[in-house]
Enzyme design. Structure first.
Site, short mmCIF file in Angstrom:
data_model
loop_
_atom_site.label_atom_id
_atom_site.label_comp_id
_atom_site.label_asym_id
_atom_site.label_seq_id
_atom_site.Cartn_x
_atom_site.Cartn_y
_atom_site.Cartn_z
N CYS A 249 80.50 -27.74 72.09
CA CYS A 249 80.47 -27.64 70.61
C CYS A 249 81.32 -28.81 70.12
CB CYS A 249 81.08 -26.32 70.16
SG CYS A 249 80.44 -24.88 71.04
N GLY A 253 84.23 -34.31 66.97
CA GLY A 253 84.48 -35.17 68.12
C GLY A 253 85.93 -35.42 68.47
N GLY A 254 86.84 -34.73 67.80
CA GLY A 254 88.27 -34.96 68.07
C GLY A 254 88.63 -34.70 69.53
N LYS A 255 88.11 -33.61 70.06
CA LYS A 255 88.48 -33.29 71.45
C LYS A 255 87.74 -34.20 72.43
CE LYS A 255 89.95 -28.70 70.24
NZ LYS A 255 89.46 -28.78 68.84
N GLU A 272 76.05 -31.11 70.07
CA GLU A 272 76.21 -30.57 68.71
C GLU A 272 74.83 -30.32 68.11
OE1 GLU A 272 78.80 -29.56 66.63
OE2 GLU A 272 77.08 -29.04 65.40
N ASP A 303 71.13 -26.16 71.32
CA ASP A 303 71.91 -24.96 71.07
C ASP A 303 72.72 -24.75 72.35
OD1 ASP A 303 72.77 -22.25 71.08
OD2 ASP A 303 71.30 -21.82 69.52
N ASP A 321 84.71 -25.29 72.49
CA ASP A 321 85.56 -25.23 71.29
C ASP A 321 84.68 -24.57 70.23
OD1 ASP A 321 87.86 -25.73 69.79
OD2 ASP A 321 87.05 -27.61 69.02
N CYS A 374 90.03 -22.05 66.51
CA CYS A 374 91.15 -22.33 65.62
C CYS A 374 91.35 -21.17 64.64
CB CYS A 374 91.00 -23.68 64.92
SG CYS A 374 89.43 -23.92 64.11
C1 LIG Z 1 85.25 -25.88 66.01
S1 LIG Z 1 83.91 -26.92 65.81
C2 LIG Z 1 84.12 -28.04 67.13
C3 LIG Z 1 85.20 -29.06 66.88
C4 LIG Z 1 85.19 -30.19 67.92
N1 LIG Z 1 85.25 -29.67 69.26
C5 LIG Z 1 86.29 -31.17 67.71
O1 LIG Z 1 87.32 -31.12 68.39
O2 LIG Z 1 86.15 -32.06 66.86
C6 LIG Z 1 82.57 -25.97 66.38
C7 LIG Z 1 81.25 -26.71 66.42
O3 LIG Z 1 80.30 -25.89 67.08
C8 LIG Z 1 79.04 -26.15 66.51
N2 LIG Z 1 78.13 -25.06 66.87
C9 LIG Z 1 77.76 -24.00 66.14
N3 LIG Z 1 76.87 -23.26 66.81
C10 LIG Z 1 76.67 -23.85 67.99
C11 LIG Z 1 75.83 -23.56 69.10
N4 LIG Z 1 75.01 -22.50 69.12
N5 LIG Z 1 75.86 -24.39 70.15
C12 LIG Z 1 76.70 -25.45 70.15
N6 LIG Z 1 77.50 -25.78 69.11
C13 LIG Z 1 77.48 -24.99 68.05
C14 LIG Z 1 79.35 -26.24 65.03
O4 LIG Z 1 78.31 -26.90 64.34
C15 LIG Z 1 80.66 -27.00 65.04
O5 LIG Z 1 80.43 -28.37 64.91
#
Ligand SMILES: C[S@@+](CC[C@H](N)C(=O)[O-])C[C@H]1O[C@@H](n2cnc3c(N)ncnc32)[C@H](O)[C@@H]1O
Length: 461
Positions: A249, A253-255, A272, A303, A321, A374
């Site tokens: 997820c 892109g920070g992580k 994503e 997904d 994440d 978070c």
């Molecule tokens: C907490 S954010 C991730 C932050 C990211 N890891 C970072 O450090 O910048 C969660 C992300 O999961 C994505 N997401 C939502 N449903 C998802 C799915 N079924 N599969 C994968 N990613 C999904 C969201 O769109 C969102 O961008």
């Protein structure tokens, strides 16, 4: 195989970090319209005329009102789950002017001047000398290196400890023009082969604001502003050179950027499904990673729940994440949006558990999955981990207390919740608790980092 399709498409793409849209578009997720996740840092304007020193200011945000329905929901739940700790966490979350921001240096850009300015402003390094530095990628994975060593960049660490010692030997990229404002030498960006992976994050005891850098195509940013607690899941992942890593997820892109500071994996797949957030992810990668990494870092648009089937047993490490309640952000959404999110909140644990299950299938036997959110909510944290562990006898939770909480307790307030399967709760140590399901970082005055939950799970077979 899916991954090779991505690699081929990436090379054909005009922009190196363009994502590849699968022919069958994934269903639009309900959280697609979520606001920017706060833990990725503030967007500010860099005033070029002034020296950077003058731009490091105490944060003074326009006070926004919090969403009452979200706040009452949190009050009800978190006062029960956190006890007395909730009152002080609440005070921090309701005072954005108190929030601290970490500054993660980018090893692929010329950052020497930034480190000096940070130090002169009273910032100090978060990780060096804390004992967690051994978690950083400082050597090749014994499992994967031989398999992926064929790349042109050396995967082995060099003698130089810090990027400031790296000789500038790649002139394809010019430093960000903000370098003029920073009073830095105009040096070409160092190449991958010249710099040892080193995660360097600077923090300040007070909520000082370091200016963010605007995106400029073809120019690398020198640092990334973030909630320093966001680095903990990356540290827990312990990525080593040459490994295959999935960031399930990934946007914004920070992580992913932090992973690439820690080590040089053979492959980092950043996934994503949301198209707008994926564009944002692609921009982040373009802004922070050396062009020489295009064969190693790919963006996918699936997904995350499908990876367990489509790429079973493929990765050494997987980061989940997960989409979550995002306490900081939700507190400041409008009242209508707040009501809507609260309605959808109950569905999140099911999705999170599906993502975690998928990750555990996508990782190879012996590999590791880190699950993070978070939010402070135990329903999205321990309860999800516990539910998945109960169904997966091959998955084993690993205790992060000694490895992460003990060495970093000066900077973060850690708290834990329920015991692991069948095990009695571990007694409080120095006012904190630990157990094997995960660590929770609770924002506190002066240590405003978090909320962040992280859990590490190893797949035994
Ligand atoms: C907490 S954010 C991730 C932050 C990211 N890891 C970072 O450090 O910048 C969660 C992300 O999961 C994505 N997401 C939502 N449903 C998802 C799915 N079924 N599969 C994968 N990613 C999904 C969201 O769109 C969102 O961008």
């Amino acid at each position: 195989m899916i991954m090779s399709t991505y690699l081929i498409s990436m090379r054909q793409s005009s922009s190196a970090w363009r994502s590849v849209i699968p022919q069958k578009r994934p269903p639009s997720p309900p959280w697609g319209s979520w606001a920017v996740h706060r833990h990725t840092g503030p967007e500010g304007v860099l005033q070029r005329a002034g020296a950077l020193e003058n731009q490091v200011t105490k944060r003074c945000r326009k006070v926004r009102s919090s969403c009452q329905s979200v706040l009452s929901c949190f009050d009800q739940q978190y006062s029960q789950e956190l006890g007395d700790l909730w009152a002080s966490a609440r005070a921090v979350l309701l005072d954005p002017n108190s929030w601290q921001y970490g500054v993660m240096l980018n090893r692929f850009s010329a950052v020497t001047g930034v480190a000096q300015v940070l130090q002169s402003q009273g910032f100090s390094t978060l990780l060096l000398g804390t004992g967690v530095s051994k978690l950083l990628g400082n050597g090749p994975s014994t499992v994967s290196l031989s398999k992926y060593q064929a790349g042109k960049d050396s995967l082995l660490p060099r003698d130089s400890d810090y990027i400031s010692k790296c000789p500038p030997d790649d002139s394809r990229l010019q430093p960000d023009s903000t370098s003029h404002a920073l009073g830095q030498d105009l040096q070409p960006e160092p190449s991958l082969s010249s710099c040892r992976p080193t995660l360097q994050c600077y923090i300040h005891p007070r909520p000082l604001r370091f200016p963010s850098q605007a995106h400029r195509p073809g120019q690398l940013k020198q640092y990334y502003l973030l909630n320093a607690a966001s680095l903990l899941p990356v540290l827990a992942l312990k990525v080593r050179d040459g490994e295959k890593v999935l960031d399930l997820c990934s946007a914004p892109g920070g992580k992913a950027v932090a992973i690439m500071q820690c080590a040089t994996p053979a492959l980092l797949c950043c996934n994503e499904p949301d198209p707008h957030r994926r564009d944002w992810l692609a921009k982040t990668l373009e802004s922070f990673l050396s062009p020489s990494l295009t064969s190693r870092v790919v963006v996918s648009a699936q997904d995350g729940r499908s990876f367990g089937k489509s790429e079973a047993g493929t990765y050494d490490k997987v980061l989940v994440d997960a989409p979550c309640s995002n306490d900081r952000s939700w507190l400041y959404c409008g009242s209508q949006q707040g009501e809507q999110r609260l309605k959808e909140r109950a569905k999140l644990p099911a999705l999170q558990a599906q993502l975690l299950r998928s990750a555990l299938s996508a990782v190879r036997p012996g590999g590791v999955v880190v699950y993070s959110t978070c939010t402070l909510s135990s329903f999205e944290n321990c309860a999800v981990v516990e539910a998945v562990l109960n169904e997966c006898p091959e998955a084993e939770p690993e205790d992060l207390w000694e490895e992460i909480a003990v060495p970093l307790s000066t900077y973060f307030t850690f708290r834990t919740a329920h015991p692991a399967r069948g095990q009695p709760p571990v007694q409080p140590q120095n006012g904190s608790y630990h157990h094997r399901l995960g660590l929770l970082v609770v924002p506190q005055p002066g240590k405003t980092w978090g909320p962040m939950f992280l859990s590490r799970i190893r797949r035994r077979r």
